[in-house]
Design a protein around this motif. Sequence first.
Motif, PDB file in Angstrom:
ATOM      1  N   ASP A  12      43.135  90.541 -18.235  1.00  0.00           N
ATOM      2  CA  ASP A  12      43.057  90.620 -19.700  1.00  0.00           C
ATOM      3  C   ASP A  12      43.942  91.743 -20.231  1.00  0.00           C
ATOM      4  O   ASP A  12      44.583  91.609 -21.284  1.00  0.00           O
ATOM      5  CB  ASP A  12      41.613  90.826 -20.144  1.00  0.00           C
ATOM      6  N   SER A  26      45.466  82.325 -31.178  1.00  0.00           N
ATOM      7  CA  SER A  26      45.526  80.925 -31.621  1.00  0.00           C
ATOM      8  C   SER A  26      46.861  80.575 -32.271  1.00  0.00           C
ATOM      9  O   SER A  26      47.176  79.403 -32.452  1.00  0.00           O
ATOM     10  CB  SER A  26      44.387  80.636 -32.607  1.00  0.00           C
ATOM     11  N   ASN A  51      47.487  90.705 -20.180  1.00  0.00           N
ATOM     12  CA  ASN A  51      47.793  89.805 -21.290  1.00  0.00           C
ATOM     13  C   ASN A  51      47.852  90.526 -22.622  1.00  0.00           C
ATOM     14  O   ASN A  51      48.601  90.123 -23.520  1.00  0.00           O
ATOM     15  CB  ASN A  51      46.775  88.662 -21.316  1.00  0.00           C
ATOM     16  N   THR A  97      51.126  90.298 -24.939  1.00  0.00           N
ATOM     17  CA  THR A  97      50.980  90.016 -26.365  1.00  0.00           C
ATOM     18  C   THR A  97      51.650  91.101 -27.201  1.00  0.00           C
ATOM     19  O   THR A  97      52.346  90.808 -28.187  1.00  0.00           O
ATOM     20  CB  THR A  97      49.487  89.914 -26.738  1.00  0.00           C
ATOM     21  N   PRO A 142      41.877  84.523 -26.634  1.00  0.00           N
ATOM     22  CA  PRO A 142      43.279  84.085 -26.678  1.00  0.00           C
ATOM     23  C   PRO A 142      43.799  84.008 -28.107  1.00  0.00           C
ATOM     24  O   PRO A 142      43.035  83.732 -29.043  1.00  0.00           O
ATOM     25  CB  PRO A 142      43.243  82.709 -26.015  1.00  0.00           C
ATOM     26  N   THR A 170      50.931  84.008 -21.020  1.00  0.00           N
ATOM     27  CA  THR A 170      49.966  84.982 -20.504  1.00  0.00           C
ATOM     28  C   THR A 170      49.604  84.611 -19.059  1.00  0.00           C
ATOM     29  O   THR A 170      49.888  83.509 -18.580  1.00  0.00           O
ATOM     30  CB  THR A 170      48.704  85.022 -21.372  1.00  0.00           C
ATOM     31  N   LEU A 187      54.101  83.441 -28.022  1.00  0.00           N
ATOM     32  CA  LEU A 187      53.086  83.663 -27.000  1.00  0.00           C
ATOM     33  C   LEU A 187      52.439  82.332 -26.635  1.00  0.00           C
ATOM     34  O   LEU A 187      51.923  81.623 -27.503  1.00  0.00           O
ATOM     35  CB  LEU A 187      52.015  84.636 -27.507  1.00  0.00           C
ATOM     36  N   GLU A 229      49.443  80.753 -24.518  1.00  0.00           N
ATOM     37  CA  GLU A 229      48.178  81.202 -23.934  1.00  0.00           C
ATOM     38  C   GLU A 229      47.800  80.374 -22.691  1.00  0.00           C
ATOM     39  O   GLU A 229      46.907  79.539 -22.705  1.00  0.00           O
ATOM     40  CB  GLU A 229      47.072  81.143 -24.978  1.00  0.00           C
ATOM     41  N   GLY A 269      44.157  81.248 -21.940  1.00  0.00           N
ATOM     42  CA  GLY A 269      43.214  80.556 -22.808  1.00  0.00           C
ATOM     43  C   GLY A 269      43.094  79.087 -22.458  1.00  0.00           C
ATOM     44  O   GLY A 269      41.999  78.499 -22.513  1.00  0.00           O
TER      45      GLY A 269
END
Length: 542
Positions: free
Chosen positions: A367, A29, A370, A374, A27, A309, A389, A391, A394
């Motif tokens: 994934d 940060s 996402n 992103t 993910p 996401t 974004l 997450e 995440g």
Amino acid sequence: MRKSLTADMLDAKTPQDVNVQTEARKPASDPTLGIPVSVNRTGTPRHRLVSLGDSLTHGFQSGAICKTQLSYPALIARELGWFEALRFPTYGGPGDGLPLNLENLARSLEAQFGDTINWYEYPPLLAFLRNYLDQIEDYWERGEGTHLPATEGINHNLAVYGWDLRNTLSRNAEICQAILDQNPPRDNLLRQIVEHHNERAALRVLNSARDAAGNALSPVQAAAALGAEGTQETPNQGDGIETLIVLIGANNALGSILTFRVNWTDEGYDDMAVNDRYTVWRPIHFQAELDQLVAEVRKIRARHVIWGTVPHVTIAPFARGVATKVRDGSRYFPYYTLPWISDRDFDPKRHPHLTCPQIRAIDSAIDQYNDSITAAVRQARLEGQDWYLFETAGLLDRLASRRYLEDPTARPEWWEEVGGQYELPAALQALSPVPDSRFFLSNETGRIRGGLFSLDGVHPTTIGYGILAQELINVMQLAGVRFYQADGVTERQGRVNIDFARLLELDTLMAKPPSLVARAIDQVGWLDTRFRLFSGMMMASY
């Protein structure tokens, strides 16, 4: 070091465009993706918060859309000092929600039969259930629930449970009403669930979403109409929306978990009349749908846009991993089945299930979804748009009890780099047991386990929605959004924190857990193991 794929990790029916991986995507940060943007803050947007999404944004909980005043957009609006202005749909009725509020049902059973239902009580139990379901069905199909409440303007929460990217782009109130008109309700003695409940729920969201000529708008078109209203100082000019949240895409994969079938998209994936046959969107098809949604969101006059996401839907405890992990260091179990079927009773020849390779393929596809989301946020920021974004994936990964928290060897290489196990608010950590992502169980002594997922095993409890709201508030503060006291005038200083002590009082599952959940699960499991009664009903109702 990352492990290599072996033959037993792959499912032969997985399309080639699914990039199957041994480890979950790392993910991001930083919600800004490290790209600075200069924000034009001229004027005061008329609408401080607008949201697009599915059940997670709509406020679905324990099998029903209910308690929408406790959805995460409503919780955020309260912290903004803007709750009284927030427009969102409400749902009541004899069962407190639509289609079936499992918490309300559990409490009704408890009031009628106590905390234990014995075998000799099954005949009156069946009579009670028939009457209970009949009241709900009549209310929504023929009674007061058919009358749509008056709404002064377009709702700010434009999410609808069960909807995917295509629905958000194209479905509107006229389409939903046409489906109801073409399918008048029938009183079915064997299947007493509200017919076309999704369309009925959607009408309460979108019936007021119309243009000046009265034409029905889709959710994304409705958001654009709100944005076009402009600022308070300059009507029809400037940003009409301060923060737009877009959290959509889970239903492009969730069907696989709810039905325990993996049907990858093919021809007609973008056709709402036929795409219900598919349970997982291939990444290339998700990308095509996302490109269209991104293009429409770009047209919305919103000062800040937060894109979430897609969570790994396979973590939800509705699909329970059977037995032990397939190997040391794996995040997966060999099979996934219904939560009430025990390891001892599970039979892959009889019970609905997904295999480890199928689950891995679903996660890998998500994934890739996402990665696409992103990339869209990154490109928008490079072009000067203030997109962020969030997450969601995440966050859920870092709360995944059986996948990662109970098995440190299964944690991905990036685990500590992104903060490791998610730190729950102090008020939640003080509880015993501490809430986790396992399936909710309670008895006469109180909650036994779980607490972050509601009784349907897919959607959050109220405190779970509080965690979502808190993390989104953190992104909004990063964007420079100002928060106010309830008066809407006095600005709040410093970090804005959700009052989880208050939420615990409002979370009825946590404050007063139903006393018969654990025993009911045992009885459902016993019946399902021998007669496949409940799993058969579940599969037929999807």
